[in-house]
Design an enzyme around this catalytic site. Structure first.
Site, PDB file in Angstrom:
ATOM      1  N   THR A  25       7.094 -14.028 102.341  1.00 44.51           N
ATOM      2  CA  THR A  25       6.564 -15.251 103.438  1.00 44.51           C
ATOM      3  C   THR A  25       7.098 -16.644 102.961  1.00 44.51           C
ATOM      4  OG1 THR A  25       4.565 -15.369 101.604  1.00 44.51           O
ATOM      5  CG2 THR A  25       4.351 -14.086 103.679  1.00 44.51           C
ATOM      6  N   GLY A  42      14.759  -8.872  84.904  1.00 45.12           N
ATOM      7  CA  GLY A  42      15.142  -8.071  85.855  1.00 45.12           C
ATOM      8  C   GLY A  42      14.085  -7.194  86.347  1.00 45.12           C
ATOM      9  N   ASP A 100       9.303 -18.679  93.182  1.00 43.66           N
ATOM     10  CA  ASP A 100       9.418 -18.728  91.988  1.00 43.66           C
ATOM     11  C   ASP A 100       9.781 -19.791  91.126  1.00 43.66           C
ATOM     12  OD1 ASP A 100       9.390 -16.321  92.854  1.00 43.66           O
ATOM     13  OD2 ASP A 100      11.539 -15.585  92.451  1.00 43.66           O
ATOM     14  N   TYR A 134      17.844  -8.335  99.843  1.00 44.82           N
ATOM     15  CA  TYR A 134      17.113  -9.595  99.892  1.00 44.82           C
ATOM     16  C   TYR A 134      17.618 -10.510 100.988  1.00 44.82           C
ATOM     17  CZ  TYR A 134      14.425 -13.532  98.723  1.00 44.82           C
ATOM     18  OH  TYR A 134      13.633 -14.581  98.729  1.00 44.82           O
TER      19      TYR A 134
HETATM   20  C1  GLA Z   1      11.906 -13.187  95.133  1.00 40.69           C
HETATM   21  C2  GLA Z   1      12.245 -14.603  95.550  1.00 40.69           C
HETATM   22  C3  GLA Z   1      11.110 -15.328  96.157  1.00 40.69           C
HETATM   23  C4  GLA Z   1      10.266 -14.495  97.049  1.00 40.69           C
HETATM   24  C5  GLA Z   1       9.956 -13.282  96.630  1.00 40.69           C
HETATM   25  C6  GLA Z   1       9.330 -12.125  97.484  1.00 40.69           C
HETATM   26  O1  GLA Z   1      11.201 -13.397  93.889  1.00 40.69           O
HETATM   27  O2  GLA Z   1      12.912 -15.292  94.475  1.00 40.69           O
HETATM   28  O3  GLA Z   1      11.616 -16.520  96.504  1.00 40.69           O
HETATM   29  O4  GLA Z   1      11.015 -14.343  98.481  1.00 40.69           O
HETATM   30  O5  GLA Z   1      11.282 -12.382  96.191  1.00 40.69           O
HETATM   31  O6  GLA Z   1       7.960 -12.743  97.820  1.00 40.69           O
END
Ligand code: GLA
Length: 401
Positions: free
Chosen positions: A46, A131, A184, A234
């Site tokens: 999100t 990881g 993150d 991703y």
């Molecule tokens: C990774 C990305 C975050 C987020 C998550 C999924 O951790 O670094 O920014 O998008 O995936 O919620």
């Protein structure tokens, strides 16, 4: 079989000794910094849709001892893996690989923001599984930023911790090449020992949401299928969301991101989007609702509703967003069958990695036993079970603590 207690992090004294051993004579004035990993309670995929997230910075972290030099070289030894890397502050491209890429990316972003950096010799230690979906990369970025900035910290650049988080996100987006959202780096920068962090990824307003930690524990279960964040999958999910916004905005200019859609709009979208894109959009829209529901439930002490939101989130990530894995699904199923487990779901980007579980404290051993007995039988893999506690955000470690 999986360990339970976190291996003790290296103390600043031990890190200074390791720095001196790796770079004799370099370490007299070493600064020691730390940055935590994170586990996301809910609000997955999100953040880059300007939605809501609810991560917790955890008591597993990356630590760096770093000594500034009168030259332009950054040389780093990664104590946990034995990796070594180096670069010149005057020659940061082309793209690098391995852990040093994150350090070089942060140096690049700091210089882009006007920082005058000096050379550095540094050692990096970690008790954060790499990881595993616990944001070891964001922790490395935040720790590297503090190490490169030295005692003056980000304030010398006019940056607060949120500003530093955004700078590290830029390093990952533009230098490393993963188009991650802010969650993150935000959690690593602004973690709070009091609980989870509710972030509105559009306004960047945030607040701490207390967790019922007297009675319940957060437990991370690692599937043993460790993968680095799969950048192509991703980035592909993010691109699908952007394509959907472009289509929807052509019909309704008020739609600037998927954040602008409520669940009541989903039925109208069906004729406009192909079925897979519609499913991706449905995940994001319903996940934003679930973050709100989870926060309200936590604040009302309604843990049954928290568990329901976790279950719905996992199903949505599996069925609509397509980022779970058979191992993550097995781990969630095993945990959900254990009495005293309030909620279980995959956490982070997916494609392997970890689940997050909210567990009555008296049920943690039962969960561990169930995972260690059942999970290898179902998957052939070795799991690890980590109880974690909320932790503070990145910064300098004063003294020898
Ligand atoms: C990774 C990305 C975050 C987020 C998550 C999924 O951790 O670094 O920014 O998008 O995936 O919620």
């Amino acid at each position: 079989m999986g360990s339970s207690a976190a291996p003790a992090p290296w103390t600043p004294g031990e890190l200074r000794v390791a720095l001196e051993a790796a770079f004799p004579g370099a370490g007299a004035e070493a600064v020691v910094v730390r940055a935590p990993g994170r586990v996301n309670l809910i609000g997955e995929h999100t953040d880059y849709n300007e939605g809501f997230v609810l991560p917790v910075a955890i008591d597993r972290e990356i630590r760096i001892a770093a000594a500034r030099q009168d030259d332009r070289r950054v040389e780093v030894v990664f104590l946990t893996t034995g990796e070594r890397g180096a670069f010149s502050l005057d020659d940061l491209g082309p793209a690098r690989t391995g852990s040093i890429a994150y350090v070089a990316g942060v140096a690049w972003a700091l210089q882009e923001a006007g920082a005058t950096l000096a050379g550095l010799r540094a050692v990096v230690a970690s008790n954060l599984p790499i990881g595993a979906g616990l944001s070891s990369s964001a922790a490395l970025e935040l720790a590297a930023a503090w190490a490169l900035l030295g005692p003056a910290g980000p304030a010398a650049l006019g940056l607060d911790p949120m500003g530093l988080a955004r700078l590290c996100q830029r390093a990952e987006n533009e230098f490393v090449g993963v188009r991650c959202g802010l969650m993150d780096q935000f959690a690593a920068a602004l973690g709070d020992p009091q609980g989870a962090l509710l972030l509105d990824c559009r306004s960047l307003a945030w607040r701490v949401v207390p967790l019922p930690l007297a009675s319940h524990a957060l437990v991370v279960c690692h599937t043993g299928s460790a993968r680095r964040l799969d950048a192509s999958a991703y980035n592909e999910r993010r691109a699908a969301c952007e394509r959907a916004v472009a289509v929807l905005a052509a019909h309704d200019p008020a739609v600037r991101s998927l954040r602008d859609l409520g669940p009541d709009r989903l039925a109208d979208l069906a004729p406009l989007l192909d079925p897979i894109t519609l499913a991706r959009v449905r995940h994001v829209v319903t996940e934003n609702e679930r973050v709100g529901a989870t926060v309200r439930a936590l604040e009302a002490g309604d843990l049954g509703a928290v568990g329901a939101a976790f279950a719905a989130s996992h199903a949505s990530l599996r069925d609509d967003y397509g980022v779970s894995s058979p191992e993550l699904d097995a781990m969630v199923e095993i945990a959900t069958s254990v009495e005293g487990v309030v909620g279980a779901r995959m956490t982070g980007a997916g494609f392997g990695g970890c689940t997050v579980n909210l567990v009555r404290r008296d049920a943690v051993d039962r969960l561990r036993a169930a995972v260690e007995a059942e999970y290898p039988r179902r998957t052939g893999l070795t799991p690890a079970v980590y109880p974690v506690e909320p932790a503070a955000g990145a910064g300098i470690i004063a003294g020898d603590g």
